[in-house]
Every structure is written in structure tokens, then in C-alpha cells.
Design a protein around this motif. Structure first.
Motif, PDB file in Angstrom:
ATOM      1  N   LYS A 225      14.939  56.672  23.419  1.00 46.50           N
ATOM      2  CA  LYS A 225      14.688  58.036  22.966  1.00 46.50           C
ATOM      3  C   LYS A 225      13.438  58.574  23.661  1.00 46.50           C
ATOM      4  O   LYS A 225      12.402  57.899  23.704  1.00 46.50           O
ATOM      5  CB  LYS A 225      14.506  58.053  21.454  1.00 46.50           C
ATOM      6  CG  LYS A 225      14.303  59.443  20.874  1.00 46.50           C
ATOM      7  CD  LYS A 225      14.054  59.404  19.368  1.00 46.50           C
ATOM      8  CE  LYS A 225      15.293  59.033  18.600  1.00 46.50           C
ATOM      9  NZ  LYS A 225      15.094  59.203  17.126  1.00 46.50           N
ATOM     10  N   VAL A 226      13.546  59.781  24.199  1.00 47.56           N
ATOM     11  CA  VAL A 226      12.432  60.404  24.918  1.00 47.56           C
ATOM     12  C   VAL A 226      12.055  61.708  24.220  1.00 47.56           C
ATOM     13  O   VAL A 226      12.838  62.669  24.216  1.00 47.56           O
ATOM     14  CB  VAL A 226      12.808  60.691  26.390  1.00 47.56           C
ATOM     15  CG1 VAL A 226      11.633  61.342  27.116  1.00 47.56           C
ATOM     16  CG2 VAL A 226      13.262  59.416  27.095  1.00 47.56           C
ATOM     17  N   PRO A 227      10.875  61.783  23.599  1.00 48.85           N
ATOM     18  CA  PRO A 227      10.460  63.010  22.909  1.00 48.85           C
ATOM     19  C   PRO A 227      10.307  64.180  23.881  1.00 48.85           C
ATOM     20  O   PRO A 227       9.878  64.004  25.024  1.00 48.85           O
ATOM     21  CB  PRO A 227       9.103  62.624  22.296  1.00 48.85           C
ATOM     22  CG  PRO A 227       9.092  61.126  22.276  1.00 48.85           C
ATOM     23  CD  PRO A 227       9.888  60.696  23.466  1.00 48.85           C
TER      24      PRO A 227
ATOM     25  N   THR B 116      15.509  63.698  23.849  1.00 45.80           N
ATOM     26  CA  THR B 116      16.685  63.406  24.651  1.00 45.80           C
ATOM     27  C   THR B 116      16.801  61.893  24.758  1.00 45.80           C
ATOM     28  O   THR B 116      15.975  61.161  24.202  1.00 45.80           O
ATOM     29  CB  THR B 116      16.589  64.073  26.041  1.00 45.80           C
ATOM     30  OG1 THR B 116      17.842  63.891  26.726  1.00 45.80           O
ATOM     31  CG2 THR B 116      15.475  63.465  26.873  1.00 45.80           C
ATOM     32  N   MET B 117      17.831  61.420  25.457  1.00 45.08           N
ATOM     33  CA  MET B 117      18.038  59.987  25.604  1.00 45.08           C
ATOM     34  C   MET B 117      18.067  59.618  27.083  1.00 45.08           C
ATOM     35  O   MET B 117      18.771  60.259  27.874  1.00 45.08           O
ATOM     36  CB  MET B 117      19.346  59.547  24.950  1.00 45.08           C
ATOM     37  CG  MET B 117      19.424  59.771  23.448  1.00 45.08           C
ATOM     38  SD  MET B 117      18.272  58.773  22.484  1.00 45.08           S
ATOM     39  CE  MET B 117      18.849  57.103  22.827  1.00 45.08           C
ATOM     40  N   ASP B 118      17.299  58.609  27.432  1.00 47.07           N
ATOM     41  CA  ASP B 118      17.382  58.020  28.764  1.00 47.07           C
ATOM     42  C   ASP B 118      18.290  56.809  28.627  1.00 47.07           C
ATOM     43  O   ASP B 118      18.115  56.014  27.690  1.00 47.07           O
ATOM     44  CB  ASP B 118      15.978  57.613  29.224  1.00 47.07           C
ATOM     45  CG  ASP B 118      15.939  57.239  30.687  1.00 47.07           C
ATOM     46  OD1 ASP B 118      16.881  57.591  31.411  1.00 47.07           O
ATOM     47  OD2 ASP B 118      14.962  56.584  31.102  1.00 47.07           O
ATOM     48  N   HIS B 119      19.252  56.659  29.531  1.00 47.65           N
ATOM     49  CA  HIS B 119      20.225  55.583  29.319  1.00 47.65           C
ATOM     50  C   HIS B 119      20.896  55.158  30.626  1.00 47.65           C
ATOM     51  O   HIS B 119      20.844  55.885  31.632  1.00 47.65           O
ATOM     52  CB  HIS B 119      21.305  56.024  28.326  1.00 47.65           C
ATOM     53  CG  HIS B 119      22.117  57.197  28.790  1.00 47.65           C
ATOM     54  ND1 HIS B 119      23.298  57.061  29.492  1.00 47.65           N
ATOM     55  CD2 HIS B 119      21.914  58.533  28.662  1.00 47.65           C
ATOM     56  CE1 HIS B 119      23.783  58.254  29.768  1.00 47.65           C
ATOM     57  NE2 HIS B 119      22.965  59.171  29.287  1.00 47.65           N
ATOM     58  N   SER B 120      21.530  54.005  30.585  1.00 47.62           N
ATOM     59  CA  SER B 120      22.307  53.517  31.723  1.00 47.62           C
ATOM     60  C   SER B 120      23.411  54.516  32.040  1.00 47.62           C
ATOM     61  O   SER B 120      24.055  55.058  31.140  1.00 47.62           O
ATOM     62  CB  SER B 120      22.929  52.155  31.404  1.00 47.62           C
ATOM     63  OG  SER B 120      21.940  51.210  31.043  1.00 47.62           O
ATOM     64  N   ALA B 121      23.629  54.749  33.336  1.00 47.83           N
ATOM     65  CA  ALA B 121      24.592  55.785  33.723  1.00 47.83           C
ATOM     66  C   ALA B 121      25.877  55.232  34.324  1.00 47.83           C
ATOM     67  O   ALA B 121      26.774  55.997  34.641  1.00 47.83           O
ATOM     68  CB  ALA B 121      23.948  56.744  34.721  1.00 47.83           C
TER      69      ALA B 121
END
Length: 205
Positions: A155-157, A164-169
């Protein structure tokens, strides 16, 4: 050149050769002898999970996906670019596969259970292809599946107080026995992606 400098050059050369050898062995281990972009089924990615199939309105486990190969994509419905792009690509793959698309499970797995309720997931994925199964669950269920599949999600504030969410793509490819065999990278060339999916189907027999 002094003897000390010569020894340093020799030492650095030896390190470079060693790193190159390690890189080659690692690549061969993960890519297989022909380097085809599909990883060894022995790689420890995947495992048991319990989630909710938002379209079907019922609880599912990894057993519900056994018997056919599966393409899992992990993302979230508030994603501004990567997720809708990948889902659109998945829709294109399904269309190009034609009748063979029914030989593969396709699933969109939420990494954001706080906002991605079953209703939200169902409505979001409905804009693409109904053969893409929307999976979500409780935070604990989602976290367990992310851990089993070695998926990165954070989770990225944001400045406005939201997040938003940073995640594997990548899209994770599993064989019909739920064993990991490779990935399709984000925005990978369509011909490469299709070749991997065709090979996944062919290897399923």
C-alpha cells in the motif's frame, strides 16, 4: 603496471567470470535448457488458497482450478494503468485462442481486499471477458495467496489521504496440476504471450 595492480585486475576478472557463471546457471535453472521463458515446475510458487469467486458468488480453492492450466494476474480495481491494460491484453489473448481459450482458466486476483469487495470485482471484470474469474477475499485470505504465489504488493499512501497499490505486474502461468511454469511480462510482445499460452495448452495434453 605494478604487481599490485596486476593482482587487482586478475581478482576482478575472476569475480566477473564467477558472476557470469552463476548468472548462466541461474537462468538455466529457471528458464529450462532451451531458455523458453517458462520456469521449472519445481519453482516454489503457488500453493493452497481460499478465495471468493466474485462472479460465481462462492468460495473457491486451488482445487477448483486444477485440471486446466491457469493464468493468474494480481492487481486491483483502482489501478490507473497496469491492471486495465493487462486485462485488455488478457481479453485479446482469449479472443485469439478461440475455442482453445476454454482449455485455460483466467483469473484476476485482488491485492486490495479493503476496496475490492466481491461486488466491485464482479462489476469491474465484467467490462472485459466473462471467462476472467474475479477473485477476492478477506485481508487474511488475500495475504495468504500473495505469500503462496510470491506476489509483491504494498500500500502506497497518496498526498490526498487516499492510497494506491504497488504490485507485481506479471501474469503467473500454472499448469493443470497447479504447478508454476512461468510468467507473461507486463506488455510482453503479443506473439510471445500467445506462444506461451499455446505451449501451456499443448503441455496439458
Amino acid at each position: 603496471m605494478s604487481g599490485l595492480k596486476i593482482l587487482r585486475y586478475v581478482a576482478w576478472a575472476a569475480v566477473a567470470v564467477l558472476l557470469g557463471a552463476i548468472g548462466f546457471v541461474t537462468a538455466q535453472h529457471y528458464l529450462g535448457p532451451k531458455g523458453g521463458g517458462l520456469l521449472s515446475p519445481a519453482a516454489s510458487i503457488g500453493g493452497p488458497f481460499t478465495m471468493v469467486d466474485a462472479a460465481a458468488g462462492r468460495t473457491v480453492t486451488e482445487a477448483d482450478f486444477k485440471g486446466k492450466p491457469t493464468a493468474y494476474f494480481f492487481g486491483f480495481t483502482f489501478c490507473p494503468d497496469v491492471c486495465p491494460t493487462t486485462l485488455a491484453e488478457t481479453q485479446m489473448w482469449i479472443e485469439k485462442l478461440g475455442p482453445d481459450a476454454d482449455k485455460v482458466n483466467f483469473a484476476f486476483v485482488s491485492v486490495d481486499p479493503e476496496r475490492d469487495t466481491a461486488e466491485v470485482m464482479r462489476d469491474y471484470v465484467a467490462a472485459f471477458d466473462d471467462r476472467i474469474r474475479p477473485l477476492t477475499g478477506s485481508p487474511e485470505q488475500v495475504e495468504a495467496m500473495l505469500a503462496a504465489y510470491r506476489v509483491y504488493a504494498r500500500k502506497v499512501p497518496l498526498d490526498d489521504g487516499d492510497y494506491t497499490m504497488d504490485h507485481s505486474a506479471a501474469v503467473f502461468l500454472m499448469d493443470s496440476d497447479n504447478r508454476f511454469v512461468g510468467t507473461i511480462a507486463y506488455e510482453e510482445a503479443p506473439e510471445n504471450a500467445m506462444a506461451k499460452l499455446r505451449r501451456l495448452i499443448d503441455n496439458a495434453g
